[in-house]
Design an enzyme around this catalytic site. Structure first.
Site, PDB file in Angstrom:
ATOM      1  N   ARG A 177      -5.049  -4.230   9.541  1.00 53.47           N
ATOM      2  CA  ARG A 177      -3.880  -3.612   8.902  1.00 53.47           C
ATOM      3  C   ARG A 177      -3.731  -2.212   9.475  1.00 53.47           C
ATOM      4  O   ARG A 177      -4.489  -1.312   9.158  1.00 53.47           O
ATOM      5  CB  ARG A 177      -4.051  -3.536   7.387  1.00 53.47           C
ATOM      6  CG  ARG A 177      -2.941  -2.740   6.696  1.00 53.47           C
ATOM      7  CD  ARG A 177      -3.056  -2.781   5.188  1.00 53.47           C
ATOM      8  NE  ARG A 177      -4.341  -2.363   4.667  1.00 53.47           N
ATOM      9  CZ  ARG A 177      -4.598  -1.148   4.144  1.00 53.47           C
ATOM     10  NH1 ARG A 177      -3.647  -0.236   4.084  1.00 53.47           N
ATOM     11  NH2 ARG A 177      -5.805  -0.878   3.685  1.00 53.47           N
ATOM     12  N   HIS A 213      -3.958   4.946  10.128  1.00 51.91           N
ATOM     13  CA  HIS A 213      -5.309   4.395  10.242  1.00 51.91           C
ATOM     14  C   HIS A 213      -5.249   2.873  10.320  1.00 51.91           C
ATOM     15  O   HIS A 213      -4.256   2.268   9.923  1.00 51.91           O
ATOM     16  CB  HIS A 213      -6.154   4.824   9.037  1.00 51.91           C
ATOM     17  CG  HIS A 213      -6.420   6.285   9.022  1.00 51.91           C
ATOM     18  ND1 HIS A 213      -5.544   7.187   8.455  1.00 51.91           N
ATOM     19  CD2 HIS A 213      -7.451   7.017   9.513  1.00 51.91           C
ATOM     20  CE1 HIS A 213      -6.034   8.412   8.597  1.00 51.91           C
ATOM     21  NE2 HIS A 213      -7.187   8.324   9.239  1.00 51.91           N
ATOM     22  N   HIS A 224      -0.555  11.636  15.676  1.00 53.99           N
ATOM     23  CA  HIS A 224      -1.231  10.905  14.600  1.00 53.99           C
ATOM     24  C   HIS A 224      -0.247   9.907  13.992  1.00 53.99           C
ATOM     25  O   HIS A 224       0.853  10.265  13.596  1.00 53.99           O
ATOM     26  CB  HIS A 224      -1.724  11.881  13.534  1.00 53.99           C
ATOM     27  CG  HIS A 224      -2.266  11.218  12.319  1.00 53.99           C
ATOM     28  ND1 HIS A 224      -3.490  10.568  12.314  1.00 53.99           N
ATOM     29  CD2 HIS A 224      -1.760  11.078  11.067  1.00 53.99           C
ATOM     30  CE1 HIS A 224      -3.712  10.082  11.107  1.00 53.99           C
ATOM     31  NE2 HIS A 224      -2.671  10.376  10.321  1.00 53.99           N
ATOM     32  N   CYS A 249      -1.971   0.852   9.141  1.00 58.49           N
ATOM     33  CA  CYS A 249      -1.261   1.522   8.056  1.00 58.49           C
ATOM     34  C   CYS A 249      -0.675   2.809   8.645  1.00 58.49           C
ATOM     35  O   CYS A 249      -1.407   3.742   8.972  1.00 58.49           O
ATOM     36  CB  CYS A 249      -2.257   1.806   6.938  1.00 58.49           C
ATOM     37  SG  CYS A 249      -1.547   2.484   5.467  1.00 58.49           S
ATOM     38  N   CYS A 292       0.811  -1.212   0.000  1.00 57.21           N
ATOM     39  CA  CYS A 292       0.000   0.000   0.000  1.00 57.21           C
ATOM     40  C   CYS A 292       0.851   1.271   0.000  1.00 57.21           C
ATOM     41  O   CYS A 292       0.310   2.360  -0.154  1.00 57.21           O
ATOM     42  CB  CYS A 292      -0.957   0.004   1.192  1.00 57.21           C
ATOM     43  SG  CYS A 292      -0.151   0.040   2.799  1.00 57.21           S
ATOM     44  N   ASP A 345      -8.557  -5.303   6.578  1.00 60.14           N
ATOM     45  CA  ASP A 345      -8.136  -6.130   5.447  1.00 60.14           C
ATOM     46  C   ASP A 345      -6.726  -6.698   5.637  1.00 60.14           C
ATOM     47  O   ASP A 345      -6.010  -6.936   4.683  1.00 60.14           O
ATOM     48  CB  ASP A 345      -8.208  -5.336   4.140  1.00 60.14           C
ATOM     49  CG  ASP A 345      -7.319  -4.097   4.135  1.00 60.14           C
ATOM     50  OD1 ASP A 345      -6.654  -3.810   5.155  1.00 60.14           O
ATOM     51  OD2 ASP A 345      -7.294  -3.401   3.104  1.00 60.14           O
TER      52      ASP A 345
END
Length: 159
Positions: free
Chosen positions: A145, A133, A130, A147, A93, A137
């Site tokens: 996941r 997210h 931060h 990410c 990704c 999946d």
């Protein structure tokens, strides 16, 4: 044997923060609270943009996307243990992805409805930075996941 140093680091961190709770979603409090000016003076412009303003690095540009050393990924802002390297996987990704966080004091999950999407944001449980997210999946055993922006991470290589 290789996990002893990582586990020791996590336990030391947990003991150091014992009595301090992770983010209380009703009050918005974290165990590390700094002013905007303090964060700006301690973080690079890119770190500030991502960790404090909820930005995102361009996919495929992060230093930990294609990183496979053994160790512990920690928050770049405060050093909180976030992900063990044995939970990292290649999600193709463009960002480093993990199927599980390191401890119950690693992250907090918050609803994110920005950009016309409904997502779950991941923040550092200690400083509120931060991270990225979480999506449903990922691979077994969790199916998740996480990410994460590489800029939000530092890495402690296992000795």
């Amino acid at each position: 044997m290789k996990y002893i140093s990582i586990i020791s680091l996590v336990l030391i961190t947990a003991c150091a923060t014992q009595g301090q709770s992770k983010k209380d979603k009703s009050s918005g409090s974290y165990t590390i609270n700094k002013t905007d000016a303090e964060w700006k003076s301690e973080l690079s412009d890119l770190e500030y943009y991502i960790l404090r303003e909820k930005g995102t690095e361009r996919p495929g540009t992060g230093k930990y996307d294609d990183h496979d050393e053994i160790g512990l990924y920690v928050c770049a802002a405060c050093g909180n243990p976030l992900f063990n390297s044995d939970t990292k996987f290649d999600a193709h990704c463009g960002w480093p992805s993990y199927f599980q966080y390191a401890t119950d004091s690693s992250v907090v999950e918050l609803q994110d409805n920005s950009h016309g999407m409904r997502r779950t944001e991941i923040q550092c449980a200690r400083c509120g930075g931060h991270l990225g997210h979480v999506f449903n999946d990922g691979p077994p055993p969790t199916g998740l996941r996480y990410c994460i922006n590489s800029v939000s991470l530092d890495f402690i290589k296992e000795e």
